[in-house]
Design an enzyme around this catalytic site. Structure first.
Site, PDB file in Angstrom:
ATOM      1  N   ARG A   1      -8.193   8.170   3.027  1.00 30.87           N
ATOM      2  CA  ARG A   1      -9.137   7.091   2.710  1.00 30.87           C
ATOM      3  C   ARG A   1      -9.939   6.708   3.949  1.00 30.87           C
ATOM      4  O   ARG A   1     -11.173   6.604   3.911  1.00 30.87           O
ATOM      5  CB  ARG A   1      -8.377   5.866   2.186  1.00 30.87           C
ATOM      6  CG  ARG A   1      -9.252   4.614   2.040  1.00 30.87           C
ATOM      7  CD  ARG A   1      -8.399   3.369   1.855  1.00 30.87           C
ATOM      8  NE  ARG A   1      -7.531   3.109   2.981  1.00 30.87           N
ATOM      9  CZ  ARG A   1      -7.877   2.459   4.081  1.00 30.87           C
ATOM     10  NH1 ARG A   1      -9.095   1.983   4.223  1.00 30.87           N
ATOM     11  NH2 ARG A   1      -7.005   2.262   5.061  1.00 30.87           N
ATOM     12  N   ARG A   2      -9.245   6.502   5.062  1.00 28.44           N
ATOM     13  CA  ARG A   2      -9.949   6.186   6.303  1.00 28.44           C
ATOM     14  C   ARG A   2     -10.817   7.358   6.735  1.00 28.44           C
ATOM     15  O   ARG A   2     -11.958   7.187   7.163  1.00 28.44           O
ATOM     16  CB  ARG A   2      -8.946   5.842   7.407  1.00 28.44           C
ATOM     17  CG  ARG A   2      -8.233   4.507   7.197  1.00 28.44           C
ATOM     18  CD  ARG A   2      -7.126   4.319   8.205  1.00 28.44           C
ATOM     19  NE  ARG A   2      -6.427   3.048   8.016  1.00 28.44           N
ATOM     20  CZ  ARG A   2      -5.141   2.862   8.292  1.00 28.44           C
ATOM     21  NH1 ARG A   2      -4.422   3.852   8.784  1.00 28.44           N
ATOM     22  NH2 ARG A   2      -4.586   1.680   8.091  1.00 28.44           N
TER      23      ARG A   2
ATOM     24  N   CYS B   1      -0.806   7.069  -3.342  1.00 35.80           N
ATOM     25  CA  CYS B   1      -1.025   6.202  -2.190  1.00 35.80           C
ATOM     26  C   CYS B   1      -1.727   6.944  -1.071  1.00 35.80           C
ATOM     27  O   CYS B   1      -2.206   6.332  -0.129  1.00 35.80           O
ATOM     28  CB  CYS B   1       0.316   5.671  -1.676  1.00 35.80           C
ATOM     29  SG  CYS B   1       1.320   4.884  -2.931  1.00 35.80           S
TER      30      CYS B   1
ATOM     31  N   ARG C   1       2.469   6.210  17.243  1.00 32.83           N
ATOM     32  CA  ARG C   1       1.028   6.454  17.201  1.00 32.83           C
ATOM     33  C   ARG C   1       0.343   5.906  18.461  1.00 32.83           C
ATOM     34  O   ARG C   1      -0.532   6.554  19.041  1.00 32.83           O
ATOM     35  CB  ARG C   1       0.433   5.829  15.940  1.00 32.83           C
ATOM     36  CG  ARG C   1       0.982   6.437  14.663  1.00 32.83           C
ATOM     37  CD  ARG C   1       0.265   5.917  13.433  1.00 32.83           C
ATOM     38  NE  ARG C   1       1.036   6.198  12.226  1.00 32.83           N
ATOM     39  CZ  ARG C   1       0.546   6.137  10.998  1.00 32.83           C
ATOM     40  NH1 ARG C   1      -0.711   5.800  10.804  1.00 32.83           N
ATOM     41  NH2 ARG C   1       1.307   6.388   9.955  1.00 32.83           N
TER      42      ARG C   1
ATOM     43  N   ARG D   1       0.695  10.902  12.549  1.00 31.29           N
ATOM     44  CA  ARG D   1       1.825  10.374  11.788  1.00 31.29           C
ATOM     45  C   ARG D   1       2.785   9.639  12.719  1.00 31.29           C
ATOM     46  O   ARG D   1       2.654   9.673  13.936  1.00 31.29           O
ATOM     47  CB  ARG D   1       2.582  11.525  11.107  1.00 31.29           C
ATOM     48  CG  ARG D   1       1.840  12.248   9.992  1.00 31.29           C
ATOM     49  CD  ARG D   1       1.851  11.498   8.670  1.00 31.29           C
ATOM     50  NE  ARG D   1       3.158  10.918   8.392  1.00 31.29           N
ATOM     51  CZ  ARG D   1       4.195  11.587   7.906  1.00 31.29           C
ATOM     52  NH1 ARG D   1       4.094  12.879   7.648  1.00 31.29           N
ATOM     53  NH2 ARG D   1       5.340  10.969   7.651  1.00 31.29           N
TER      54      ARG D   1
ATOM     55  N   LYS E   1       0.821  -1.216   0.000  1.00 27.85           N
ATOM     56  CA  LYS E   1       0.000   0.000   0.000  1.00 27.85           C
ATOM     57  C   LYS E   1       0.855   1.267   0.000  1.00 27.85           C
ATOM     58  O   LYS E   1       0.346   2.354  -0.277  1.00 27.85           O
ATOM     59  CB  LYS E   1      -0.979   0.010   1.170  1.00 27.85           C
ATOM     60  CG  LYS E   1      -0.392   0.148   2.545  1.00 27.85           C
ATOM     61  CD  LYS E   1      -1.481   0.036   3.605  1.00 27.85           C
ATOM     62  CE  LYS E   1      -0.930   0.163   5.013  1.00 27.85           C
ATOM     63  NZ  LYS E   1      -0.425   1.510   5.332  1.00 27.85           N
ATOM     64  N   ASP E   2       2.163   1.146   0.279  1.00 27.46           N
ATOM     65  CA  ASP E   2       3.055   2.302   0.247  1.00 27.46           C
ATOM     66  C   ASP E   2       3.703   2.512  -1.114  1.00 27.46           C
ATOM     67  O   ASP E   2       4.419   3.503  -1.309  1.00 27.46           O
ATOM     68  CB  ASP E   2       4.178   2.139   1.287  1.00 27.46           C
ATOM     69  CG  ASP E   2       3.667   2.204   2.711  1.00 27.46           C
ATOM     70  OD1 ASP E   2       2.551   2.715   2.918  1.00 27.46           O
ATOM     71  OD2 ASP E   2       4.389   1.737   3.615  1.00 27.46           O
TER      72      ASP E   2
END
Length: 342
Positions: free
Chosen positions: A137-138, A248, A161, A155, A89-90
């Protein structure tokens, strides 16, 4: 098991970021290769990327997640490294000239994880609760589901996190399920977001191995790690994103599964199609506005046929067709507005 190395290939250098999750991924690939080639020497080339250094700015404003792979790709070009291991996904939708994704590995859990010290499920969050994520997206899908929630940028690596959550800066944070599982932090997952509510990122849960396109020895060495069924699914997802000209770090989601012809439904959170015995490729895609006021959805199923190469071509075309559905619904305008503000 095999110990047959390509001629003159006894040492392999893997480029990786230095975060705990990235190191787990690189070590996982190293260990799988050593199981195949126990006489090989495999070194990890640990690199700090620009994306790792800039932690106070949303990714969309500094170039997206491609910032996590650029330095690794430079190591491939310079031949300091033979391969680079990425969370798929990156990886940007367009690879630099001369580089290729030589392997798509078997996919782990594709879902997003709800992490909180107080609440067990997103539905339990009180009005106005603060949710942390770095993903547009989230953000767009959560806001579409719960417009009352406050989404704040989060981030840093997984540990950073979680530390901000534990410090009380957020009521909950959203992380990739697979990432927490890989570094044995499953206990922090209170629940998984239902895929019907929050469709995954393109390639979420999958590892990919990047290498030089003309390096036949390396491609041959890596071949046993490739999951052909996962590859078909992931090609469809990436084709959708590419056709939307999405990076992305944009509010684009896509998720493909393989179903049996008589399958009536998919329990997507358990990803039952991961048995990958089916021939029906079902791709779902979404594009949303940052505030969740618009959330466009599209999907299509096709029956795969022919050779692996032919099926990959069909998967690519499916991605384009679902992307066109989204564009016909207005996805281009939503994405253009987002690009103007980033």
């Amino acid at each position: 098991m095999s110990n047959l190395l390509p001629p003159a290939l006894t040492t392999l250098n893997i480029a990786t970021r230095q975060s705990p999750l990235a190191l787990w991924q690189a070590e996982h690939i190293r260990d799988r290769l050593l199981a195949l080639y126990p006489d090989m020497t495999i070194n990890l080339l640990k690199i700090v990327t620009k994306g790792d250094k800039i932690l106070d700015t949303p990714l969309a404003k500094i170039g997206g997640k491609g910032l996590f792979v650029k330095e690794l790709e430079e190591a491939l070009y310079d031949k300091q490294a033979d391969i680079a291991v990425h969370s798929l996904k990156d990886v940007p939708m367009q690879l630099p000239a001369g580089l290729v994704l030589g392997v798509y590995c078997t996919r782990a859990a594709p879902t997003d994880a709800f992490v909180s010290n107080t609440y067990a499920h997103i539905d339990e969050l009180p009005q106005g609760a603060i949710v942390g994520t770095a993903s547009l997206r989230r953000q767009c899908q959560i806001k579409a589901y719960r417009p009352d929630l406050q989404i704040k940028t989060l981030r840093g690596n997984v540990g950073t996190r979680l530390g901000k959550l534990d410090a009380g800066d957020y009521d909950a944070i959203i992380l990739a399920t697979s990432g927490l599982q890989r570094i044995e932090l499953d206990a922090r997952i209170r629940s998984e977001l239902d895929i019907d509510m929050c469709l995954p990122a393109v390639g979420q849960g999958a590892l990919a191995i990047e290498c030089r396109e003309d390096d036949a020895q390396i491609l041959s060495l890596l071949a046993p790690l490739n999951d052909n069924k996962a590859r078909i699914r992931l090609i469809a997802e990436r084709a959708l994103n590419r056709h939307l000209q999405g990076g992305c770090q944009v509010p684009i989601a896509a998720f493909a599964v393989l179903q049996m012809a008589n399958a009536s439904s998919v329990n997507a959170n358990n990803d039952i199609a991961n048995d990958d015995n089916g021939t029906i490729l079902w791709l779902r895609g979404r594009v949303g506005s940052e505030d969740g006021s618009q959330l466009l959805k599209a999907d299509k199923r096709i029956t795969l046929s022919g050779t692996q190469d032919e099926q990959e071509t069909q998967a690519n075309q499916l991605g384009i067709e679902v992307a066109d559905q989204l564009l016909n619904k207005g996805a281009g305008d939503i994405l253009a507005a987002i690009y103007q503000t980033t």
